[in-house]
Design a protein around this motif. Structure first.
Motif, PDB file in Angstrom:
ATOM      1  N   SER A 118      -2.743   2.801   5.446  1.00 43.84           N
ATOM      2  CA  SER A 118      -2.873   4.170   5.936  1.00 43.84           C
ATOM      3  C   SER A 118      -1.956   5.111   5.166  1.00 43.84           C
ATOM      4  CB  SER A 118      -2.544   4.218   7.437  1.00 43.84           C
ATOM      5  OG  SER A 118      -2.685   5.534   7.926  1.00 43.84           O
ATOM      6  N   GLN A 119      -2.534   5.933   4.289  1.00 46.07           N
ATOM      7  CA  GLN A 119      -1.782   6.867   3.467  1.00 46.07           C
ATOM      8  C   GLN A 119      -2.434   8.239   3.530  1.00 46.07           C
ATOM      9  OE1 GLN A 119       1.138   6.134   1.750  1.00 46.07           O
ATOM     10  NE2 GLN A 119       1.008   4.147   2.780  1.00 46.07           N
ATOM     11  N   ASP A 155       0.772  -2.566  -1.608  1.00 41.33           N
ATOM     12  CA  ASP A 155       1.749  -3.398  -0.897  1.00 41.33           C
ATOM     13  C   ASP A 155       1.338  -3.660   0.552  1.00 41.33           C
ATOM     14  OD1 ASP A 155       3.350  -3.636  -3.120  1.00 41.33           O
ATOM     15  OD2 ASP A 155       4.665  -1.971  -2.588  1.00 41.33           O
ATOM     16  N   ASN A 175       0.260  -1.303   2.878  1.00 40.27           N
ATOM     17  CA  ASN A 175       0.344  -0.177   3.819  1.00 40.27           C
ATOM     18  C   ASN A 175      -0.879   0.724   3.609  1.00 40.27           C
ATOM     19  OD1 ASN A 175       2.976  -1.048   4.687  1.00 40.27           O
ATOM     20  ND2 ASN A 175       3.782  -0.188   2.784  1.00 40.27           N
ATOM     21  N   GLU A 196      -8.360  -2.259   0.470  1.00 36.13           N
ATOM     22  CA  GLU A 196      -7.443  -1.516  -0.394  1.00 36.13           C
ATOM     23  C   GLU A 196      -8.211  -0.585  -1.337  1.00 36.13           C
ATOM     24  OE1 GLU A 196      -3.838  -4.843  -0.578  1.00 36.13           O
ATOM     25  OE2 GLU A 196      -5.464  -4.877  -2.048  1.00 36.13           O
ATOM     26  N   ASN A 239       1.862   6.648  -3.001  1.00 39.17           N
ATOM     27  CA  ASN A 239       0.930   6.275  -1.938  1.00 39.17           C
ATOM     28  C   ASN A 239       0.038   5.114  -2.367  1.00 39.17           C
ATOM     29  OD1 ASN A 239       1.059   9.611  -1.795  1.00 39.17           O
ATOM     30  ND2 ASN A 239       1.310   8.620   0.178  1.00 39.17           N
ATOM     31  N   ASP A 243       1.973   1.968  -2.207  1.00 42.40           N
ATOM     32  CA  ASP A 243       2.084   1.536  -0.809  1.00 42.40           C
ATOM     33  C   ASP A 243       0.815   0.831  -0.351  1.00 42.40           C
ATOM     34  OD1 ASP A 243       4.663   2.416  -0.469  1.00 42.40           O
ATOM     35  OD2 ASP A 243       4.105   4.345   0.408  1.00 42.40           O
ATOM     36  N   ILE A 244      -0.341   1.352  -0.759  1.00 48.58           N
ATOM     37  CA  ILE A 244      -1.603   0.684  -0.405  1.00 48.58           C
ATOM     38  C   ILE A 244      -1.647  -0.714  -0.995  1.00 48.58           C
ATOM     39  CG2 ILE A 244      -4.105   0.722  -0.770  1.00 48.58           C
ATOM     40  CD1 ILE A 244      -3.932   3.802  -0.607  1.00 48.58           C
TER      41      ILE A 244
END
Length: 487
Positions: free
Chosen positions: A372-373, A368, A370, A31, A362, A365-366
């Protein structure tokens, strides 16, 4: 109890202890790499010289920096670099005026003219009953003073009396709607609150904020006075982008807009500020704890805008699970996201207005999972690229039509002008005049002059219009010269 049970009990207790004391957002190496990579991409794509991100979770604070606080001098950004906060400043000013209310010096339900008796507004040409316009109206952006029409009232200057002058410029300003009717954001509302703070406290706004708010909260890298922050040597240089280049730009000083948009802070202090908002940082004077919670309460006296309410310097959703404020000055862009239920805060500070501050989504999201942003260009950057490209293309076309006309005139004989040709020439001449007038009046559509418009917007708006005007004039010339026919 058997030895097996004792061991199981110890392990269970240990796991519970570790579980209750580990942040839900303890970053993994993957992350951390993803966030740093996103910053590097954002800086490269946007042309922003430097940016800094801080993440405040229940037990941990993380800092990510990329690029330069001053690229010409090779000064790298870090968590102690100080940036203009732009409209992120409003939450600090709101806390200051709520503090005065808690101390009994004022009430947010008081009329503004109790403190500024000379202040007045107009609606549809008629005087507004100023006794009915309260401090709450300014706090929640419900006065009818809005960005689209009233930012031109912010004068340039850096003298100590600029706050007074800025608010005086609003006397008899025409509001867009009756005070209290709805919420529409207007930065100057907080300049009025800043002057009320001065009037009530007997101190300058800058001294009050530093002595009564920043230092008691342990914010030692947060300032209200540009001179003081410049003396630290930590202030980032501001930049702006135009024609595919990013260059240093010393924007005009708007000291009178300090309460609304010109406080200064570092990622280190903003992380602590977020921790205070989330209740994670508790070593603050008790008086502030209730005020922080109060500042997060959205104003329900008017309808939400995009399902969001305005609190005291914060934009909040209905259930207060998302609290946010963004800011943009001519050469800085900022944003803060707070997620109280998750005890998570994320901030972004950058020294270019071209940065897309929505990249905080973004980063969330990382966090959480996810990983790949990708960074997306801001609307300002896209506009500048489009308008800069149009400027170049239109200028080249204008040159082409001009020389085609010159060539035809030199090499051929002149014939009488036909009615059809005259109409065509008149059309392009009127078009040229219209575009020229548009060049003059475009900023007034936004309630500004070209000077102020170009402080806040890209230069390519003006160059594209000039190039279009030149093209229209060149086409007029070419059409006129088309009457010259081969012998």
């Amino acid at each position: 109890m058997g030895s097996k049970m004792i061991i199981i009990t110890i392990i269970t207790v240990f796991m519970l202890f570790v579980g209750f004391n580990t942040s839900a957002y303890a970053l993994t190496e993957e992350e951390s790499v993803a966030i740093q990579s996103l910053l590097e991409d954002a800086r490269r794509i946007s042309g922003t010289p430097g940016m800094s991100v801080s993440i405040q979770s229940r037990d941990d604070t993380y800092f990510f920096s990329s690029g330069y606080a001053n690229s010409e001098e090779g000064i790298l950004t870090n968590e102690n670099t100080i940036w203009e906060l732009a409209s992120v400043s409003k939450a600090f000013t709101a806390l200051g005026i709520l503090l005065l209310e808690e101390q009994g010096f004022l009430s947010m339900d008081d009329s503004v003219v109790e403190y500024l008796p000379w202040f007045s507004l107009r609606y549809q040409g008629q005087p507004v009953d100023m006794q009915s316009v309260t401090l709450n109206h300014f706090l929640h952006h419900t006065t009818g003073l809005i960005n689209r029409y009233h930012t031109q009232h912010i004068p340039e200057g850096n003298t100590p009396d600029m706050l007074q002058k800025t608010v005086e410029m609003l006397i008899d300003a025409e509001v867009v709607f009756p005070p209290g009717e709805r919420y529409e954001y207007g930065t100057v509302n907080y300049d009025v609150l800043g002057l009320v703070i001065e009037t009530v406290s007997g101190q300058s706004f800058e001294d009050f904020m530093e002595e009564q708010v920043f230092r008691p909260l342990g914010l030692y890298e947060t300032y209200a006075n540009r001179g003081k922050v410049q003396a630290t040597g930590q202030l980032a240089q501001g930049y702006r982008s135009a024609f595919f280049m990013t260059l240093p730009y010393d924007a005009p000083e708007f000291r009178g807009n300090t309460p609304a948009g010109y406080l200064f802070s570092s990622s280190q202090d903003i992380a602590r500020w977020m921790g205070i908002q989330l209740g994670i940082v508790e070593d603050i004077p008790e008086i502030f704890q209730g005020l922080i919670a109060k500042s997060h309460e959205g104003n329900r006296s008017v309808a939400a805008v995009d399902e969001l309410y305005y609190g005291a310097g914060w934009v909040v959703n209905a259930d207060q699970t998302f609290i946010q404020h963004a800011g943009g000055n001519p050469t800085f862009a900022t944003n803060i996201f707070l997620f109280p239920e998750e005890q998570l805060g994320i901030s972004l500070l950058s020294n270019s207005a071209s940065t897309n501050i929505d990249m905080l989504y973004n980063i969330k999201d990382i966090l959480d999972g996810n990983i790949s942003q990708s960074y997306q260009m801001s609307l300002m950057q896209i506009s500048d690229i489009a308008l800069s490209s149009a400027t170049i293309a239109l200028t080249l076309l204008a040159i082409l039509f001009f020389f085609l006309g010159v060539r035809r005139k030199k090499q051929n004989r002149k014939l009488p002008l036909t009615k059809k040709r005259l109409i065509l020439i008149a059309f392009w001449l009127v078009t040229t005049i219209f575009i020229g007038i548009l060049c003059l009046i475009l900023p007034t559509i936004f309630g500004a002059s070209w000077r102020s418009f170009l402080v806040w917007q890209t230069y390519s708006y003006l160059t594209a219009l000039i190039a279009l005007s030149l093209l229209s004039a060149s086409i007029t010339w070419f059409v006129y010269c088309y009457r010259y026919k081969c012998s």
